[in-house]
Design an enzyme around this catalytic site. Structure first.
Site, PDB file in Angstrom:
ATOM      1  N   CYS A   4       0.864  -1.181   0.000  1.00 20.45           N
ATOM      2  CA  CYS A   4       0.000   0.000   0.000  1.00 20.45           C
ATOM      3  C   CYS A   4       0.900   1.230   0.000  1.00 20.45           C
ATOM      4  CB  CYS A   4      -0.918  -0.002   1.220  1.00 20.45           C
ATOM      5  SG  CYS A   4      -1.778   1.574   1.415  1.00 20.45           S
ATOM      6  N   CYS A   7       0.588   3.411   3.194  1.00 23.93           N
ATOM      7  CA  CYS A   7       1.196   2.754   4.361  1.00 23.93           C
ATOM      8  C   CYS A   7       2.710   2.945   4.310  1.00 23.93           C
ATOM      9  CB  CYS A   7       0.865   1.261   4.395  1.00 23.93           C
ATOM     10  SG  CYS A   7      -0.769   0.852   5.034  1.00 23.93           S
ATOM     11  N   ASP A  30       0.671  16.799  -1.238  1.00 22.20           N
ATOM     12  CA  ASP A  30       0.320  16.019  -2.416  1.00 22.20           C
ATOM     13  C   ASP A  30       1.396  16.219  -3.490  1.00 22.20           C
ATOM     14  OD1 ASP A  30      -2.673  14.820  -3.524  1.00 22.20           O
ATOM     15  OD2 ASP A  30      -1.100  15.250  -5.005  1.00 22.20           O
ATOM     16  N   HIS A  46      -4.043   1.114   8.279  1.00 19.81           N
ATOM     17  CA  HIS A  46      -4.606   0.960   6.937  1.00 19.81           C
ATOM     18  C   HIS A  46      -6.122   0.818   7.012  1.00 19.81           C
ATOM     19  CE1 HIS A  46      -4.695  -0.011   2.666  1.00 19.81           C
ATOM     20  NE2 HIS A  46      -5.686  -0.836   2.999  1.00 19.81           N
ATOM     21  N   ASN A  87     -12.345  11.363  -1.360  1.00 15.92           N
ATOM     22  CA  ASN A  87     -12.871  10.643  -2.512  1.00 15.92           C
ATOM     23  C   ASN A  87     -13.008   9.181  -2.128  1.00 15.92           C
ATOM     24  OD1 ASN A  87     -12.767  12.960  -4.147  1.00 15.92           O
ATOM     25  ND2 ASN A  87     -10.612  12.613  -4.615  1.00 15.92           N
ATOM     26  N   THR A  95      -8.092   7.064  -6.067  1.00 16.48           N
ATOM     27  CA  THR A  95      -7.046   6.352  -6.826  1.00 16.48           C
ATOM     28  C   THR A  95      -6.049   5.642  -5.926  1.00 16.48           C
ATOM     29  OG1 THR A  95      -5.663   8.335  -6.937  1.00 16.48           O
ATOM     30  CG2 THR A  95      -7.186   7.966  -8.774  1.00 16.48           C
ATOM     31  N   HIS A  98      -6.057   3.763   0.371  1.00 18.55           N
ATOM     32  CA  HIS A  98      -5.795   3.973   1.802  1.00 18.55           C
ATOM     33  C   HIS A  98      -6.437   5.326   2.072  1.00 18.55           C
ATOM     34  CE1 HIS A  98      -2.771   3.857   5.365  1.00 18.55           C
ATOM     35  NE2 HIS A  98      -3.523   4.946   5.533  1.00 18.55           N
ATOM     36  N   HIS A 100      -7.740   8.881   2.705  1.00 20.46           N
ATOM     37  CA  HIS A 100      -6.983  10.128   2.862  1.00 20.46           C
ATOM     38  C   HIS A 100      -7.936  11.303   2.722  1.00 20.46           C
ATOM     39  CE1 HIS A 100      -6.792   8.558  -1.248  1.00 20.46           C
ATOM     40  NE2 HIS A 100      -6.920   9.805  -1.666  1.00 20.46           N
ATOM     41  N   HIS A 102      -7.976  15.129   1.575  1.00 19.92           N
ATOM     42  CA  HIS A 102      -7.275  16.219   0.911  1.00 19.92           C
ATOM     43  C   HIS A 102      -7.629  17.514   1.644  1.00 19.92           C
ATOM     44  CE1 HIS A 102      -6.603  14.084  -3.080  1.00 19.92           C
ATOM     45  NE2 HIS A 102      -7.582  13.337  -2.587  1.00 19.92           N
TER      46      HIS A 102
HETATM   47  P1  5GP Z   1      -7.394  10.324  -4.673  1.00 15.09           P
HETATM   48  O1  5GP Z   1      -7.536  10.522  -6.144  1.00 15.09           O
HETATM   49  O2  5GP Z   1      -7.222   8.854  -4.323  1.00 15.09           O
HETATM   50  O3  5GP Z   1      -8.440  10.987  -3.850  1.00 15.09           O
HETATM   51  O4  5GP Z   1      -6.048  11.071  -4.267  1.00 15.09           O
HETATM   52  C1  5GP Z   1      -4.784  10.500  -4.310  1.00 15.09           C
HETATM   53  C2  5GP Z   1      -3.813  11.638  -4.225  1.00 15.09           C
HETATM   54  O5  5GP Z   1      -2.552  11.111  -3.885  1.00 15.09           O
HETATM   55  C3  5GP Z   1      -3.642  12.393  -5.547  1.00 15.09           C
HETATM   56  O6  5GP Z   1      -3.964  13.762  -5.353  1.00 15.09           O
HETATM   57  C4  5GP Z   1      -2.180  12.163  -5.908  1.00 15.09           C
HETATM   58  O7  5GP Z   1      -1.569  13.300  -6.495  1.00 15.09           O
HETATM   59  C5  5GP Z   1      -1.556  11.818  -4.570  1.00 15.09           C
HETATM   60  N1  5GP Z   1      -0.407  10.925  -4.668  1.00 15.09           N
HETATM   61  C6  5GP Z   1      -0.347   9.778  -5.393  1.00 15.09           C
HETATM   62  N2  5GP Z   1       0.862   9.191  -5.230  1.00 15.09           N
HETATM   63  C7  5GP Z   1       1.569   9.998  -4.392  1.00 15.09           C
HETATM   64  C8  5GP Z   1       2.896   9.922  -3.845  1.00 15.09           C
HETATM   65  O8  5GP Z   1       3.670   9.008  -4.097  1.00 15.09           O
HETATM   66  N3  5GP Z   1       3.279  10.931  -3.021  1.00 15.09           N
HETATM   67  C9  5GP Z   1       2.448  11.978  -2.714  1.00 15.09           C
HETATM   68  N4  5GP Z   1       2.936  12.917  -1.896  1.00 15.09           N
HETATM   69  N5  5GP Z   1       1.188  12.069  -3.197  1.00 15.09           N
HETATM   70  C10 5GP Z   1       0.758  11.098  -4.028  1.00 15.09           C
HETATM   71 ZN    ZN Z   2      -2.404   1.498   3.554  1.00 14.85          ZN
END
Ligand code: 5GP
Ligand code: ZN
Length: 114
Positions: A4, A7, A30, A46, A87, A95, A98, A100, A102
């Site tokens: 993950c 994680c 981000d 997780h 989301n 995407t 885990h 999160h 924003h």
């Molecule tokens: P989701 O689309 O799942 O709501 O948001 C995932 C967020 O994680 C996205 O805004 C993406 O830019 C961010 N993200 C994805 N991979 C990484 C990473 O390796 N490091 C950081 N700091 N952010 C990430």
């Molecule tokens: Zn996780």
């Protein structure tokens, strides 16, 4: 959880730009910011998505919002305003599986999202 991404970020196994950390949560910027200030707050435990809260893990939500409350003051976002987004699942645009939150700010944000 093995394999993950978040994680691994929470454990420091993958580098990130840390905003805050305690025993329960980790906050980091981000990698692809959608606003001048865009960070994510995750539980260290997780939890896949908002579908997966239960009586044993739900308390982390209030802690996450308490941490956000502190960080938006430190980052000078509190007075102007900001947006907290979760989301959930495919249609919600999640995407990384885990959970999160924003936190976006530093500019006027449009509504509704697409
Ligand atoms: P989701 O689309 O799942 O709501 O948001 C995932 C967020 O994680 C996205 O805004 C993406 O830019 C961010 N993200 C994805 N991979 C990484 C990473 O390796 N490091 C950081 N700091 N952010 C990430
Ligand atoms: Zn996780």
């Amino acid at each position: 959880m093995e394999d993950c991404l978040f994680c691994k970020i929470a454990k420091g196994e993958i580098p990130s730009k840390k905003v805050y950390e305690d025993d329960k949560v980790y906050a980091f910027y981000d990698i692809n910011p959608e606003a001048p200030i865009h960070f994510l707050v995750i539980p260290k435990e997780h939890i896949q998505s908002a579908n997966d809260f239960n009586d044993n893990n739900i308390n982390v939500i209030s802690h996450i919002f308490k941490v956000i409350n502190k960080l938006v003051v430190e980052l000078n976002m509190a007075d102007k305003g900001y947006r907290i987004i979760n989301n959930c699942g495919e249609d919600g645009g999640q995407t990384v599986n885990h959970i999160h939150f924003h936190v976006l700010g530093g500019r006027s944000l449009q509504w509704p999202p697409g």
